[in-house]
Design a protein around this motif. Sequence first.
Motif, mmCIF file in Angstrom:
data_model
loop_
_atom_site.group_PDB
_atom_site.id
_atom_site.type_symbol
_atom_site.label_atom_id
_atom_site.label_comp_id
_atom_site.label_asym_id
_atom_site.label_seq_id
_atom_site.Cartn_x
_atom_site.Cartn_y
_atom_site.Cartn_z
ATOM 1 N N TYR A 158 0.934 -1.135 0.031
ATOM 2 C CA TYR A 158 0.170 0.047 -0.266
ATOM 3 C C TYR A 158 0.804 1.224 -0.289
ATOM 4 C CZ TYR A 158 -3.425 3.548 1.056
ATOM 5 O OH TYR A 158 -4.396 4.586 1.151
ATOM 6 N N MET A 159 1.582 1.286 1.176
ATOM 7 C CA MET A 159 2.485 2.636 1.273
ATOM 8 C C MET A 159 3.690 2.620 0.179
ATOM 9 S SD MET A 159 2.403 3.683 4.963
ATOM 10 C CE MET A 159 3.002 2.241 5.995
ATOM 11 N N SER A 160 3.854 3.525 -0.527
ATOM 12 C CA SER A 160 4.712 3.658 -1.751
ATOM 13 C C SER A 160 6.218 3.195 -1.330
ATOM 14 C CB SER A 160 4.764 5.124 -2.320
ATOM 15 O OG SER A 160 3.611 5.170 -2.913
ATOM 16 N N HIS A 161 6.492 3.580 -0.018
ATOM 17 C CA HIS A 161 7.847 2.923 0.517
ATOM 18 C C HIS A 161 7.781 1.701 0.599
ATOM 19 C CE1 HIS A 161 5.648 4.016 3.907
ATOM 20 N NE2 HIS A 161 6.820 3.815 5.036
ATOM 21 N N THR A 203 -3.068 0.021 -5.761
ATOM 22 C CA THR A 203 -3.018 1.208 -4.747
ATOM 23 C C THR A 203 -2.774 2.428 -5.718
ATOM 24 O OG1 THR A 203 -1.836 -0.186 -3.124
ATOM 25 C CG2 THR A 203 -1.805 2.145 -2.996
ATOM 26 N N PRO A 204 -3.575 3.540 -5.293
ATOM 27 C CA PRO A 204 -3.309 4.931 -6.011
ATOM 28 C C PRO A 204 -1.795 5.338 -5.562
ATOM 29 C CG PRO A 204 -4.673 4.925 -3.933
ATOM 30 C CD PRO A 204 -4.442 3.696 -4.275
ATOM 31 N N TYR A 205 -1.323 5.818 -6.230
ATOM 32 C CA TYR A 205 0.191 6.215 -6.019
ATOM 33 C C TYR A 205 0.627 7.384 -6.664
ATOM 34 C CZ TYR A 205 3.048 4.826 -10.088
ATOM 35 O OH TYR A 205 3.698 4.928 -11.291
ATOM 36 N N GLU A 206 1.770 8.142 -6.511
ATOM 37 C CA GLU A 206 2.454 9.278 -6.840
ATOM 38 C C GLU A 206 2.729 9.396 -8.578
ATOM 39 O OE1 GLU A 206 3.574 7.423 -4.579
ATOM 40 O OE2 GLU A 206 5.668 6.805 -5.544
#
Length: 383
Positions: free
Chosen positions: A83-86, A106-109
């Motif tokens: 989930y989290m980009s890192h 997941t939505p991401y940058e």
Amino acid sequence: MVGYKKEPTLGLLFSDTGVTADIEKSQRYGAQTAIKHINDKGGINGHELLSVHTDLGGDPNRFRSYTEELIKKENINIFIGCYMSHTRKAVMPAIEKSDSLLFYPTPYEGFEYSPNFFYGGPAPNQNSAPLAAYLIKNHGPRIVFVGSDYIYPRESNHVMRLLYKQYGGDLLDEFYLPLYPSFDEIKFTAERIKNLEPDVVFSTIVGHGTSLFYEEFHNIYQGEKKPTIASLTTSEAEINNMPNSVSVGNIVVAPYFSSVKSKESSLFLSECKENFPENVAVTAWSEAAYHQVMLLSEAMKVANSWNTACIRKHIYNIKYKAPQGLVWLEKSNNHTNLTSRIAQIDKNGKFDIRWTSNQPICPDPYVVVHKLEDWTDTIIKAN
Ligand code: ACM
């Protein structure tokens, strides 16, 4: 059947504890619901689709070491999760080195490409661009950004800053909170935002801090009219953690909401009802995990293999009627063509859909198209 393991097996990379546990559980159950659906219908050409998982606690080091362990010790080469980009960045070296595949729901940058990743959530042109157009038109030009302090909020805000300015918007300030913010940090930030008198607040806070921030932001207005909070990541999982009086009126952009009315959405929701525990919400990111496993299974069936090279060869030809609408992968960038929807939360905490893209939006993760109206025609032109 050509393959690495005797039976096709997916490594599920999600957390049951940690800052984004609620949303990651909604993704894992989405993937597991798809796996059950596939196996109930005969598996992959008669082979049961298996999966393994453990609690990764939202910790990038655990994401990396578990992925390495599954590749080296269990011979697993197909993964869904992060989930989290890192956490996604943490597993990338192991996935690429072993020529494995990661399905990322997941939505991401944006601004990323790996031949080994399939991106199933929106890139900024599929969520930030329509949201910017909608907010400027319906809520006003004065905006403040607030986000969690890591790569996804900082990079998403970079794109949102440019989009908002294109239409004459005015970014008043931006604030970043730790992943586990203290009450004082939240209160201080909410007060500073109130003093700036924005029309709208764009939130990229993830997980645990979301409901804490929304509640304190509501409290400091003490019944006065407050600015709308708009988000790419606030989902049913976070909304369920706040009273309806706090969530009402706020805005979310995502490819899917459980309020979507279609045959595919109804079937998906009834399967989720059977498979999800009571306290796990069905979210857009459950749907992303579900449709990614379905796309993968169709590719495995056509290839008659779970060898990653064979999957890659076939997956771009598959179009799948997902709960959100038709989805398919773009070969040039490994991102997914997705529908975009904007919803406002009603007084019962439900997502009232206010805008849906005319068709799935082609992913442009490098923001190659620089003009807002190129992506958001229907919002800009609507009266
Ligand atoms: C995210 O970190 N991509 C939500």
